[in-house]
Design an enzyme around this catalytic site. Structure first.
Site, mmCIF file in Angstrom:
data_model
loop_
_atom_site.group_PDB
_atom_site.id
_atom_site.type_symbol
_atom_site.label_atom_id
_atom_site.label_comp_id
_atom_site.label_asym_id
_atom_site.label_seq_id
_atom_site.Cartn_x
_atom_site.Cartn_y
_atom_site.Cartn_z
ATOM 1 N N CYS A 24 2.713 -5.355 6.799
ATOM 2 C CA CYS A 24 2.407 -5.019 5.411
ATOM 3 C C CYS A 24 3.583 -4.251 4.795
ATOM 4 O O CYS A 24 4.490 -3.811 5.496
ATOM 5 C CB CYS A 24 1.127 -4.206 5.323
ATOM 6 N N HIS A 37 0.824 -1.219 0.000
ATOM 7 C CA HIS A 37 0.000 0.000 0.000
ATOM 8 C C HIS A 37 0.850 1.257 0.000
ATOM 9 O O HIS A 37 2.056 1.232 0.252
ATOM 10 C CB HIS A 37 -0.957 -0.004 1.206
#
Length: 424
Positions: A342, A323
């Site tokens: 992440c 992201h």
């Protein structure tokens, strides 16, 4: 980050590894003789003796389109292992016993040690002399060393650079051998187009037809929230995504923050929902307990969203994804191990466009317009792209360039390679 500070005796012992024992056994005179054998060896003739103090050798460190996950890279590592076996057999390289920061203009006997150290590893030409003065030629060699170790190439021997210099040749040889096994396991056919996240390097390669099309800096997991090794396929890009906080972040981060600042959720546009989808006001929650863990924390799209403009989805059992981030300044850091597992992507728009090349209707203008609108938009990828999260802490490229990274998760099995735990 590279500023000099005192290193503990334990840190120095760990950084020196097997080299100290080897030197103690061989004796100082024998070690010096072995070093000279390396410097005079005809086998080093293929190493780049052309030296440019202006820094062209530094720029060449990353100037390759060969993917890390390739048979070509494995071949180069095999050659590097041969080089390092010869270095180890000849006694390794000398320890740099600096007691202050070394940089251009400094005069100290440790500068001689640095010069010899960089000659043995091929960063400085063997005819560079034995001066105790830190000159511009040594500056260029040190920057090359720093660049191939993933550091900021500032030409200063600070605490972290010193620790990396003093990792022994036997330990570096073992690191190459360990990573050759990993590379061989991943050097087959991975797809015509694929994305590779190298965790210890905190970097990303987008590969097309066996050549690197794009490189991106990444931010990966902290040591206590590690990014997992995985293989999957990217199936979706979401522009202006909602962010749903995982339970680990709710428990470890958000609840403590709410106890300190009851306005935190409202200010960050994070809303709470129960199991039936009903919105729950923050003031209705008892933040002195962990009852909030049973609620869903969803952040609205926007500039302060934890994923900012983009989320890249792929199925995996770890519930991780790639992201964007509103904290762009983190990409300027040397140690980019800041996430909860992440992977944050620098210049994510370029990677997004590359992923959407085979998906009709998406070009740069359309992408920018949707992001500007702030509307949550899910885009299925027409041709799914393989993605690999790997752990490669040492590899080699053309021109006998050997690259090393901090063994941040201590997976290489030698404490001296986890430099961040001893040097920072």
């Amino acid at each position: 980050m590279n500023g000099f500070k005192s290193t503990t005796r334990r840190g120095f012992l760990r950084a020196s590894g097997a080299a100290g024992a080897l030197a103690a056994t061989a004796g100082a005179a024998a070690a010096q003789s072995s070093i000279m054998e390396i410097l005079q060896s005809s086998e080093r003739g293929n190493w780049d003796d052309q030296f440019d103090a202006a820094g062209t050798r530094v720029s060449r460190v990353a100037n390759t389109r060969v993917p890390i996950l390739s048979q070509e890279t494995a071949f180069h590592v095999e050659g590097a292992i041969g080089d390092y076996q010869r270095i180890v057999a000849a006694g390794g390289w000398p320890r740099v016993n600096a007691t202050k920061a070394l940089k251009v203009g400094v005069q100290d006997n440790s500068v001689r040690e640095l010069r010899r150290r960089l000659i043995v590893s091929g960063d400085l030409p063997r005819n560079a002399g034995d001066s105790a003065t830190f000159d511009t030629f040594l500056d260029g060699a040190l920057k090359r060393f720093q660049a191939r170790h993933g550091m900021t190439a500032d030409g200063v021997v600070g605490n972290y650079t010193l620790a990396a210099l003093n990792v022994s040749a036997p330990v570096r040889l073992g690191q190459l051998e360990t990573n050759l096994v990993r590379l061989r396991s991943m050097s087959g056919y991975l797809g015509d187009r694929y994305v590779m996240v190298n965790i210890p390097a905190a970097s990303i390669e987008a590969v097309e037809n066996d050549r690197v099309a794009l490189r991106h800096k990444a931010i990966v997991g902290k040591t206590d929230r590690q990014t997992p090794i995985l293989s999957s396929r990217i199936h979706e890009v979401i522009l202006n995504p909602y962010w749903t906080a995982p339970k680990s972040i709710i428990r470890k981060d958000i609840i403590p923050l709410m106890r300190q600042d009851p306005t935190y959720l409202t200010r960050n546009k994070i809303r709470l929902f129960d199991g039936q989808g009903n919105e729950v006001p923050p003031e209705a929650v008892n933040w002195s307990t962990e009852e909030a863990v049973e609620l869903r924390f969803r952040q609205d799209p926007g500039l302060i969203n934890a994923m900012s403009s983009t989320k890249i989805n792929f199925h995996n059992p770890h519930a991780v994804y790639m992201h964007d981030t509103p904290q762009q300044s983190l990409f300027g850091k040397f140690m980019r191990f800041e996430s909860s597992g992440c992977v944050r992507v620098h210049n994510i728009q370029e990677l997004t466009l590359w992923l959407l090349e085979s998906t009709p209707g998406w070009d740069r203008r359309q992408l920018e317009q949707v992001v500007e609108s702030g509307v949550n938009t899910e885009i299925p990828i027409e041709v799914q792209v393989p993605v690999y999260f790997v752990y490669i802490s040492a590899w080699a490229s053309e021109d006998r360039l050997v690259h090393f990274r901090d063994d941040i998760y201590n997976r290489d099995g030698v404490d001296a390679l986890q430099l961040s735990s001893t040097a920072l």
